[in-house]
Design a protein around this motif. Structure first.
Motif, PDB file in Angstrom:
ATOM      1  N   UNK A 207     -24.362  40.486 -19.659  1.00 32.63           N
ATOM      2  CA  UNK A 207     -23.009  39.870 -20.165  1.00 32.63           C
ATOM      3  C   UNK A 207     -23.113  38.346 -19.704  1.00 32.63           C
ATOM      4  N   UNK A 208     -22.666  37.544 -20.272  1.00 27.36           N
ATOM      5  CA  UNK A 208     -22.434  36.082 -19.751  1.00 27.36           C
ATOM      6  C   UNK A 208     -20.994  35.810 -20.132  1.00 27.36           C
ATOM      7  N   UNK A 209     -20.167  35.386 -19.118  1.00 30.36           N
ATOM      8  CA  UNK A 209     -18.801  34.971 -19.191  1.00 30.36           C
ATOM      9  C   UNK A 209     -18.753  33.626 -18.776  1.00 30.36           C
ATOM     10  N   UNK A 210     -17.724  32.791 -19.382  1.00 31.27           N
ATOM     11  CA  UNK A 210     -17.373  31.778 -19.330  1.00 31.27           C
ATOM     12  C   UNK A 210     -15.814  31.496 -18.680  1.00 31.27           C
ATOM     13  N   UNK A 211     -15.657  31.626 -17.470  1.00 32.34           N
ATOM     14  CA  UNK A 211     -14.422  31.932 -16.625  1.00 32.34           C
ATOM     15  C   UNK A 211     -13.178  31.118 -17.144  1.00 32.34           C
ATOM     16  N   UNK A 212     -13.643  29.848 -17.533  1.00 30.44           N
ATOM     17  CA  UNK A 212     -12.652  28.665 -17.778  1.00 30.44           C
ATOM     18  C   UNK A 212     -12.190  29.060 -19.127  1.00 30.44           C
ATOM     19  N   UNK A 284       2.951  27.347 -18.515  1.00 24.90           N
ATOM     20  CA  UNK A 284       1.893  26.527 -18.248  1.00 24.90           C
ATOM     21  C   UNK A 284       0.761  26.982 -19.086  1.00 24.90           C
ATOM     22  N   UNK A 285      -0.264  26.025 -19.369  1.00 25.99           N
ATOM     23  CA  UNK A 285      -1.407  26.238 -20.084  1.00 25.99           C
ATOM     24  C   UNK A 285      -2.767  25.696 -19.447  1.00 25.99           C
ATOM     25  N   UNK A 286      -3.832  26.090 -19.848  1.00 25.91           N
ATOM     26  CA  UNK A 286      -5.067  25.549 -19.194  1.00 25.91           C
ATOM     27  C   UNK A 286      -5.830  24.970 -20.378  1.00 25.91           C
ATOM     28  N   UNK A 287      -5.177  24.628 -21.247  1.00 23.64           N
ATOM     29  CA  UNK A 287      -5.911  23.800 -22.363  1.00 23.64           C
ATOM     30  C   UNK A 287      -6.855  22.728 -22.030  1.00 23.64           C
ATOM     31  N   UNK A 288      -6.589  22.138 -21.009  1.00 25.96           N
ATOM     32  CA  UNK A 288      -7.426  20.889 -20.670  1.00 25.96           C
ATOM     33  C   UNK A 288      -8.974  21.087 -20.280  1.00 25.96           C
ATOM     34  N   UNK A 293      -3.391  30.716 -20.588  1.00 29.68           N
ATOM     35  CA  UNK A 293      -1.878  30.135 -20.372  1.00 29.68           C
ATOM     36  C   UNK A 293      -1.323  31.367 -19.632  1.00 29.68           C
ATOM     37  N   UNK A 294      -0.225  30.995 -19.030  1.00 34.07           N
ATOM     38  CA  UNK A 294       0.734  31.803 -18.143  1.00 34.07           C
ATOM     39  C   UNK A 294       1.662  32.519 -19.434  1.00 34.07           C
ATOM     40  N   UNK A 295       2.359  33.586 -18.910  1.00 29.20           N
ATOM     41  CA  UNK A 295       3.526  34.069 -19.882  1.00 29.20           C
ATOM     42  C   UNK A 295       4.770  33.053 -19.375  1.00 29.20           C
ATOM     43  N   UNK A 296       5.794  33.283 -20.286  1.00 31.68           N
ATOM     44  CA  UNK A 296       6.908  32.323 -20.009  1.00 31.68           C
ATOM     45  C   UNK A 296       7.736  33.016 -18.722  1.00 31.68           C
ATOM     46  N   UNK A 297       8.206  32.014 -17.849  1.00 30.66           N
ATOM     47  CA  UNK A 297       8.824  32.609 -16.718  1.00 30.66           C
ATOM     48  C   UNK A 297      10.105  33.194 -16.986  1.00 30.66           C
TER      49      UNK A 297
END
Ligand code: NAG
Ligand code: NAG
Ligand code: NAG
Ligand code: NAG
Ligand code: NAG
Ligand code: NAG
Length: 397
Positions: A207-212, A284-288, A293-297
Motif C-alpha cells: 500500500x502507498x499512503x500520503x499522510x498529508x 482548524x483545517x490542513x488544506x494548505x 481538518x479537526x472536529x469543531x471544538x
C-alpha cells in the motif's frame, strides 16, 4: 476344502497388494515443500522442491493448473503451464482459486505422472489499509482482516527502506493496526507492506499512503479572554507545521447571528462590548498542505447579556421618559387652565372691525394707523351730551 478357499483368497489379497505396490512404484512422487506467496494483489509466486529419492538420470517436469473455484476442482483449468524450473509466477487473481501441481516424467523410464497437490488460494486477507495522521510525528494505520493471521507483520518506510511496526493495535488477539511515531510523516509518501501466512499461503500486500492527505487534527481547545478594549479568542496549537493550518473561529455576540473569522493565527481579537455575552467555537483545517481538518471544538461562553453600568443606562433611558411625562402633564394642565393662566386677549380683528363699523365712510387700509381721536373729536363736536354715547361702545366691548 474350507482351508483351500482361505488360501485362494489370501493369495488373491497378496497379489492385489503386490500389484498395488508395483503400480505405485511406477508413479512419480509429487513436488515437495510447496509454498505460495503473493507479492502483489495479482501476482502469486509458486515454489517447490524436486521430490526426494529420484534417480539422478530421471528427468521430470511439473504441470501447474489454475482453476477459478475451490479445491478440489472439477472441469478444465482456466490456465495451465509446464516447467522444469522449481518456481513459477502466476499473474491472476480471483475471489476463489485452486492451484493444482504434479510431477511429470520427461526421461524417466517406466514412471508415470504423480498424484496432484492442491492449494486453495483466497484473495489476500488484508483489506483497506488506511492511516490517520494526528500529529506531525504520530500516525495510526489500520486494516480490516477476515481471519486471524498469527504471523501477520507490517513494514513501513519511504523510498524502499522498510522497517517493522513496533507498536501493534489489537482487536482481541487480532492485529488490526499499527501505531507509528517518531518521524515526520507529512513529508513523503509512505510505503506499507503487510505479510503473513493464511492457510499455508504466504501473502504480501503493498500500500502507498500520503499522510498529508490523511490528516485528522485532534479537537482544539478555545480560551476567551478580554482586556478593556478587546476580546481575544485563543485556540490551542496542534502539533502540525503552523503554516499548514488555518483556524476558523465561529463566534456569537449578544443575540446576533454567528459570524466567522479565519486565519493562520491561533488568536483573533474583536472590539469588546462589555454588555454582551459571547460564545465561540474553533475548528482548524490542513488544506494548505494536504487534506484534513479537526472536529469543531466545544463551545465556550464569556460574559453575560446584562449591564454592569445599569444605573447609568437606566438613568439614560428613564430620565428622558420622566421628563417627557412631566412635559405632557404640564401641557394638559396648561390647556385646561389656559384661561386663568393666560387671560383671553381681545382679538384684534374684532376690535378693528368694530372700529371699522364706526368709521364706515373711511376705508380701512392695512398698515395704516388707527386714529380714534378724529372720530371722537367729530362726535364731541356734533353732540354735547356725548359723555353717555361715548361710554356705550366701550361697555359693549
Ligand atoms: C522440505 O522441507 C523440509 C523442512 O524444511 C526439509 O527438511 C526437506 O529437505 C525439504 N525437502 C526437499 C525435497 O528439499
Ligand atoms: C479448499 O477449500 C474448500 C472449501 O473451504 C475445502 O473444502 C477444501 O478442503 C480446501 N482444499 C484444500 C486443498 O485446502
Ligand atoms: C522398464 O520396464 C521394462 C519392461 O516393462 C523392463 O524391461 C525395464 O527393465 C524397466 N526399466 C527400469 C529402469 O525399471
Ligand atoms: C492511535 O493509537 C494509539 C495507540 O493505540 C492510541 O493511544 C491513540 O488514541 C490512537 N489515536 C487515534 C487518533 O486513533
Ligand atoms: C515479510 O516481509 C519482510 C520484509 O520483506 C520479510 O523480512 C519477512 O520474512 C516477510 N514475512 C513473511 C511471513 O513473508
Ligand atoms: C487556556 O487557559 C488555561 C487556564 O488559564 C491555560 O492553562 C491554557 O493554556 C489556555 N489555553 C490556551 C489555548 O491558551
Amino acid at each position: 476344502m474350507g482351508c483351500g478357499f482361505w488360501d485362494i483368497s489370501l493369495i488373491a489379497c497378496f497379489s492385489l497388494v503386490l500389484v498395488g505396490v508395483s503400480a505405485g512404484s511406477d508413479e512419480l512422487p509429487p513436488p515437495e515443500n510447496l509454498t505460495l506467496s503473493m507479492s502483489s494483489d495479482f501476482s502469486i509466486i509458486i515454489q517447490w522442491n524436486r521430490p526426494a529419492g529420484l534417480d539422478a538420470d530421471c528427468k521430470v517436469q511439473y504441470q501447474i493448473e489454475l482453476y477459478l473455484q475451490k479445491c478440489p476442482p472439477s472441469g478444465t483449468p482456466k490456465r495451465q503451464w509446464r516447467t522444469i524450473d522449481l518456481s513459477h509466477t502466476v499473474e491472476e487473481m480471483a475471489k476463489e482459486m485452486c492451484l493444482k501441481i504434479f510431477t511429470l516424467p520427461v526421461t524417466c523410464p517406466n514412471k508415470t505422472k504423480s498424484e496432484p497437490l492442491y492449494k486453495n488460494i483466497t484473495k489476500h486477507p488484508v483489506k483497506d489499509l488506511s492511516c490517520v495522521c494526528y500529529s506531525r510525528e504520530k500516525m495510526n494505520c489500520s486494516w480490516s482482516l477476515d481471519s486471524d493471521i498469527s504471523d501477520l507483520q507490517l513494514y513501513y518506510g519511504k523510498k524502499g527502506i522498510l522497517k517493522p511496526c513496533v507498536s501493534y493495535i489489537y482487536d482481541g488477539f487480532k492485529k488490526t493496526g499499527c501505531h507509528l511515531y517518531g518521524e515526520n510523516f507529512l513529508i513523503d509518501t509512505y510505503h506499507f507492506l503487510v505479510n503473513g501466512t493464511e492457510k499455508g499461503v504466504i501473502f504480501q500486500n503493498h500500500f502507498d499512503i500520503d499522510a498529508s492527505l490523511s490528516v485528522k487534527i485532534p479537537p482544539l481547545k478555545l480560551n476567551i479572554t478580554t482586556d478593556q478594549k478587546y476580546i481575544y479568542f485563543q485556540s490551542s496549537k496542534p502539533d502540525f507545521p503552523p503554516s499548514c493550518l488555518k483556524y476558523h473561529f465561529y463566534f456569537k455576540k449578544c443575540n446576533e447571528d454567528e459570524k466567522k473569522i479565519s486565519g493562520t493565527d491561533t488568536t483573533q481579537r474583536l472590539e469588546y462590548d462589555e454588555s454582551c455575552s459571547y460564545t465561540a467555537r474553533v475548528q482548524a483545517d490542513f488544506l494548505t498542505c494536504g487534506a484534513g481538518e479537526s472536529k469543531m471544538s466545544e463551545t465556550v461562553s464569556y460574559g453575560r447579556n446584562n449591564d454592569p453600568n445599569w444605573p447609568l443606562k437606566v438613568s439614560m433611558i428613564v430620565t428622558p421618559l420622566i421628563v417627557s411625562c412631566c412635559l405632557i402633564v404640564v401641557l394638559v394642565l396648561c390647556r385646561r387652565h389656559k384661561e386663568s393662566i393666560f387671560p383671553k386677549i381681545p382679538a384684534p380683528p374684532l376690535l378693528l372691525k368694530d372700529v371699522l363699523s364706526n368709521n364706515r365712510d373711511k376705508g380701512f387700509e392695512v398698515g395704516k394707523l388707527y386714529e380714534p381721536h378724529e372720530d371722537v373729536v367729530e362726535k364731541i363736536s356734533v353732540e354735547p351730551e356725548s359723555i353717555y354715547r361715548h361710554a356705550e361702545p366701550a361697555n359693549t366691548v
